[in-house]
Design a protein around this motif. Structure first.
Motif, PDB file in Angstrom:
ATOM      1  N   TYR A  20       0.791  -1.257   0.051  1.00 42.41           N
ATOM      2  CA  TYR A  20       0.066   0.041   0.043  1.00 42.41           C
ATOM      3  C   TYR A  20       0.848   1.487  -0.033  1.00 42.41           C
ATOM      4  N   THR A  67       0.840   5.761  -1.650  1.00 37.76           N
ATOM      5  CA  THR A  67       0.345   6.808  -2.051  1.00 37.76           C
ATOM      6  C   THR A  67       0.666   7.022  -3.378  1.00 37.76           C
ATOM      7  N   VAL A 117      -5.102   3.805  -1.774  1.00 31.83           N
ATOM      8  CA  VAL A 117      -6.317   3.965  -0.984  1.00 31.83           C
ATOM      9  C   VAL A 117      -6.600   5.588  -1.074  1.00 31.83           C
ATOM     10  N   GLY A 118      -7.787   5.719  -1.192  1.00 31.46           N
ATOM     11  CA  GLY A 118      -8.504   7.371  -1.341  1.00 31.46           C
ATOM     12  C   GLY A 118      -9.827   7.322  -1.571  1.00 31.46           C
ATOM     13  N   LYS A 119     -10.287   8.618  -1.795  1.00 30.01           N
ATOM     14  CA  LYS A 119     -11.722   9.028  -2.277  1.00 30.01           C
ATOM     15  C   LYS A 119     -11.657   9.716  -3.469  1.00 30.01           C
ATOM     16  N   HIS A 171      -8.371  11.632  -4.856  1.00 26.56           N
ATOM     17  CA  HIS A 171      -7.637  12.046  -3.604  1.00 26.56           C
ATOM     18  C   HIS A 171      -6.978  10.861  -2.915  1.00 26.56           C
ATOM     19  N   ASP A 172      -5.608  10.454  -2.930  1.00 30.16           N
ATOM     20  CA  ASP A 172      -5.075   9.444  -1.833  1.00 30.16           C
ATOM     21  C   ASP A 172      -5.067   9.859  -0.551  1.00 30.16           C
ATOM     22  N   ASN A 173      -4.813   9.202   0.443  1.00 30.17           N
ATOM     23  CA  ASN A 173      -4.788   9.595   1.959  1.00 30.17           C
ATOM     24  C   ASN A 173      -3.994  10.418   2.352  1.00 30.17           C
ATOM     25  N   LYS A 174      -3.136  10.895   1.441  1.00 31.48           N
ATOM     26  CA  LYS A 174      -2.150  11.984   2.061  1.00 31.48           C
ATOM     27  C   LYS A 174      -2.843  13.273   1.475  1.00 31.48           C
ATOM     28  N   GLN A 199     -14.909   4.831  -0.325  1.00 30.39           N
ATOM     29  CA  GLN A 199     -13.409   4.502  -0.356  1.00 30.39           C
ATOM     30  C   GLN A 199     -13.156   3.867  -1.460  1.00 30.39           C
ATOM     31  N   VAL A 247      -9.952   1.394  -3.474  1.00 33.73           N
ATOM     32  CA  VAL A 247      -8.633   0.879  -3.305  1.00 33.73           C
ATOM     33  C   VAL A 247      -8.152   0.501  -4.947  1.00 33.73           C
TER      34      VAL A 247
END
Length: 136
Positions: free
Chosen positions: A29, A31, A45-47, A70-73, A94, A96
């Motif tokens: 996993y 970014t 992983v993101g939205k 958008h990734d988790n960062k 979410q 993936v």
């Protein structure tokens, strides 16, 4: 040494080699920034960025789907998927992605979505005859 001991040691060595090679080949996993640094497949992983358009025209090319995520960062990136748009994609909470960066675009080979549960705590969805939605 006995023949059976030598065969046992060889079988154990092969099993250890298989376990190590399976672990080494598994993707990790990260970014979008991590994906730019490597050529290996990576899970991101993101939205979904709902402010930007989804590009899917099945009459022109049914196997081209592009969107922004958008990734988790918080980094936003264009994602290209060579396949059909998943059902209820816009409702996903979410996403993936499995894939790799190609230039400034992330080319996904797989998309997994976490969709909203219809059994939310203290919320019941009621649909009327005119299909309007009321949350109680």
């Amino acid at each position: 040494m006995k023949k059976s001991s030598i065969i046992g040691i060889i079988i154990i060595a092969i099993a250890i080699g298989v376990i190590i090679s399976t672990y080494a080949d598994s993707s990790t996993y990260g970014t979008f920034a991590d994906a730019q640094k490597t050529e290996d497949e990576l899970h991101v992983v993101g939205k979904l960025d709902k402010g930007k358009e989804l590009i899917y025209n099945p009459k022109q090319d049914a196997n081209y789907f592009a969107f922004y995520m958008h990734d988790n960062k918080g980094k936003n990136c264009k994602v290209v998927f060579n396949g059909t748009k998943p059902q209820d994609f816009e409702r996903s909470e979410q996403i993936v992605l499995t894939g790799r960066m190609v230039g400034e675009e992330f080319h996904a080979s797989k998309i997994l979505m976490k969709c909203p549960s219809k059994y939310n705590k203290n919320e019941v969805e009621v649909r009327g005859a005119d299909a309007s939605e009321v949350k109680i």
